[in-house]
Design an enzyme around this catalytic site. Structure first.
Site, PDB file in Angstrom:
ATOM      1  N   ARG A 158      -4.290   2.907  -5.765  1.00 18.59           N
ATOM      2  CA  ARG A 158      -2.935   2.436  -6.073  1.00 18.59           C
ATOM      3  C   ARG A 158      -1.934   3.336  -5.372  1.00 18.59           C
ATOM      4  O   ARG A 158      -1.743   4.488  -5.754  1.00 18.59           O
ATOM      5  CB  ARG A 158      -2.730   2.444  -7.595  1.00 18.59           C
TER       6      ARG A 158
ATOM      7  N   TYR B 275       0.928  13.702 -11.770  1.00 13.70           N
ATOM      8  CA  TYR B 275      -0.521  13.796 -11.920  1.00 13.70           C
ATOM      9  C   TYR B 275      -1.303  13.649 -10.610  1.00 13.70           C
ATOM     10  O   TYR B 275      -2.526  13.691 -10.625  1.00 13.70           O
ATOM     11  CB  TYR B 275      -1.016  12.768 -12.945  1.00 13.70           C
TER      12      TYR B 275
ATOM     13  N   HIS C 291       2.187   3.829 -11.390  1.00 15.40           N
ATOM     14  CA  HIS C 291       1.579   2.843 -12.302  1.00 15.40           C
ATOM     15  C   HIS C 291       2.512   1.654 -12.513  1.00 15.40           C
ATOM     16  O   HIS C 291       2.103   0.503 -12.423  1.00 15.40           O
ATOM     17  CB  HIS C 291       1.256   3.518 -13.631  1.00 15.40           C
TER      18      HIS C 291
END
Length: 376
Positions: A265, A278, A269
Site C-alpha cells: 500500500r 510506523y 491506510h
C-alpha cells in the site's frame, strides 16, 4: 519408525516456496512455473489500460476527501495489479466480495464510479445493486465478507449454477476468526470460492511480522485442506494468470483456492492516517521501484506492444473519467427522509408502512407551513 511421506494430495495443496512471477521489477521476463500461462498481448494491453484508469480514479477519489466531498477514502495505490486482475479474472456470472479498499476493482468490474463512492460519501450503505452487478456491498468489518462469499459459492453450487465467488481480503483480515471459519466451511462444502489475500504488509499500522509467524499467509489454507498459491502482487501478468487459473479450478473442481498476493500500500491506510508514524520513506521508495504500472509499461514497451498513441489515449480516457467524477461528485445530493424505510425488508411490515405514512404526513405539514410563512 519410518515417517510416512506426504500424500500427493498434501503436496498439491502447498504453495510454491517463492511467489509466482513473470516480470522482474524492471519489466524484464523471468521463468514462471510451467502450470501458469502468460496472458495474451491483448489481455495485457487491456490490463494496462484498466490500471491507468484505476490509478487516476484512485488519485481523484483521494483528492475528493480533501475537498470534503468524501468522508474517507482508503487508497489502493500500489495494489493496482491485484485490483484489476481480480475484476478481469471473473466472468459475468461470477460474484465479487470486496473490502472497503477495493473501489478500483469495482470500477474495473463496470460499476459507475459515483455509485462506488456512494458509501464513502455517506449517501447510502451501498450505491449499486449487488444482485444486478453480482458484487457484494463493500465490507468494512474485517473478513466478514469471506464467510458471505463462501455461503454464496455454496449456494451457486447447490443451484447448479456455473459461478464462482471471489473474496478480496487484506493481510489483517487473515487474523480474524471469520477468515478461518470461511476456509474450513469452504473446504468441507467444496465451495467454488477463491480467497484472494492482498498482503500489503500492514494491518493499518501493524506490520506483518506482528500479525503472523507463518512463512507466508498462503500456508494458512493448508490446515483446512485448501489449495494455496503465492504470487507477486505487483506483476499483473502473474496475478492475472494465477487468479484466472484459481477461478477456473474452483469452477471446474468445485473446491476453494487461496491466493496470496505480495504487494504494498503506497499511500496511508486512509486520509485520516499518518503512515510516517510506523514506516519510513526508504521502505516506501523500495516499493515504488516495483510499481505495477511502470513494470508492465516497461515490458510492453520492450516488446513494441505499447506506443505513445496507446499511452496518450489511456491517459486521456483517465482524465475524462476523473473530470466526470469531479463534476458529479461536486453536485450536492438532495436527501429524502422517506428513504429510511426503503430496503429494510423485501416486503414492508405493517409497522413500517404506518411509520412511513406518519413521517410523510409530518413532512407534508412542515412543507405546507413553510409555504404559508413565505406567503405571509
Amino acid at each position: 519408525m519410518a515417517v510416512k511421506a506426504p500424500s500427493r494430495k498434501i503436496l498439491d495443496l502447498l504453495p510454491s516456496a517463492d511467489p509466482v512471477r513473470f516480470l522482474a521489477e524492471d519489466g524484464s521476463t523471468v521463468t514462471a512455473p510451467d502450470e501458469y500461462v502468460l496472458p495474451s498481448d491483448e489481455l495485457l494491453l487491456e490490463g494496462y489500460r484498466r490500471m491507468v484508469l484505476g490509478r487516476r480514479f484512485d488519485t481523484q477519489a483521494t483528492a475528493l476527501t480533501k475537498q470534503g466531498r468524501l468522508a474517507v477514502y482508503p487508497s489502493s495505490r500500489g495494489q493496482d495489479a491485484c485490483q484489476i486482475a481480480a475484476a478481469m479474472a471473473l466472468q459475468e456470472q461470477d460474484w465479487l466480495f470486496p473490502t472497503y479498499r477495493d473501489s478500483v476493482a469495482l470500477v474495473s468490474r463496470g460499476i459507475d464510479p459515483v455509485e462506488v463512492l456512494t458509501l464513502l460519501r455517506g449517501d447510502w450503505h451501498c450505491g449499486y445493486d449487488p444482485v444486478a452487478r453480482r458484487v457484494a456491498p463493500q465490507c468494512t468489518p474485517l473478513a466478514t465478507q469471506v464467510l458471505h462469499a463462501t455461503g454464496m459459492a455454496d449456494a451457486l453450487r447447490r443451484k447448479g449454477e456455473n459461478g464462482v465467488a471471489l473474496a478480496l481480503v487484506g493481510d489483517g483480515g487473515t487474523s480474524e476468526g471469520d477468515f478461518h471459519e470461511a476456509l474450513n466451511f469452504a473446504a468441507v462444502l467444496r465451495a467454488p470460492v477463491v480467497f484472494f489475500v492482498q498482503n500489503n504488509k500492514y494491518a493499518i499500522s501493524v506490520p506483518l511480522a506482528r500479525q503472523s509467524a507463518a512463512p507466508a499467509l498462503a500456508y494458512k489454507g493448508i490446515g483446512y485442506g485448501v489449495r494455496s498459491v503465492q504470487v507477486d502482487g505487483n506483476d499483473l501478468p502473474a496475478v492475472l494468470s494465477v487468479l484466472t487459473a484459481a477461478v477456473e479450478h474452483a469452477r471446474s473442481g468445485r473446491e476453494p483456492v487461496l491466493v496470496e498476493a505480495h504487494t504494498y500500500r503506497m499511500d496511508a491506510h486512509t486520509n485520516a492516517d499518518d503512515a510516517t508514524r510506523y514506516r519510513d520513506e526508504q521502505e516506501v521508495e523500495h516499493w515504488r521501484a516495483a510499481d505495477p504500472i511502470e513494470r508492465l509499461t516497461a515490458y510492453l514497451r520492450a516488446r513494441n506492444l505499447l506506443n505513445d498513441e496507446i499511452v496518450n489515449t489511456a491517459q486521456a480516457d483517465a482524465e475524462a473519467l476523473a473530470a466526470d467524477l469531479r463534476a458529479r461528485m461536486n453536485a450536492d445530493t438532495v436527501p429524502d427522509p422517506l428513504e429510511l424505510f426503503d430496503h429494510v425488508y423485501a416486503e414492508p411490515t405493517p409497522q413500517l408502512r404506518e411509520q412511513r405514512a406518519q413521517l410523510a404526513a409530518e413532512l407534508a405539514a412542515e412543507l405546507a407551513a413553510g409555504s404559508q410563512a413565505q406567503e405571509g
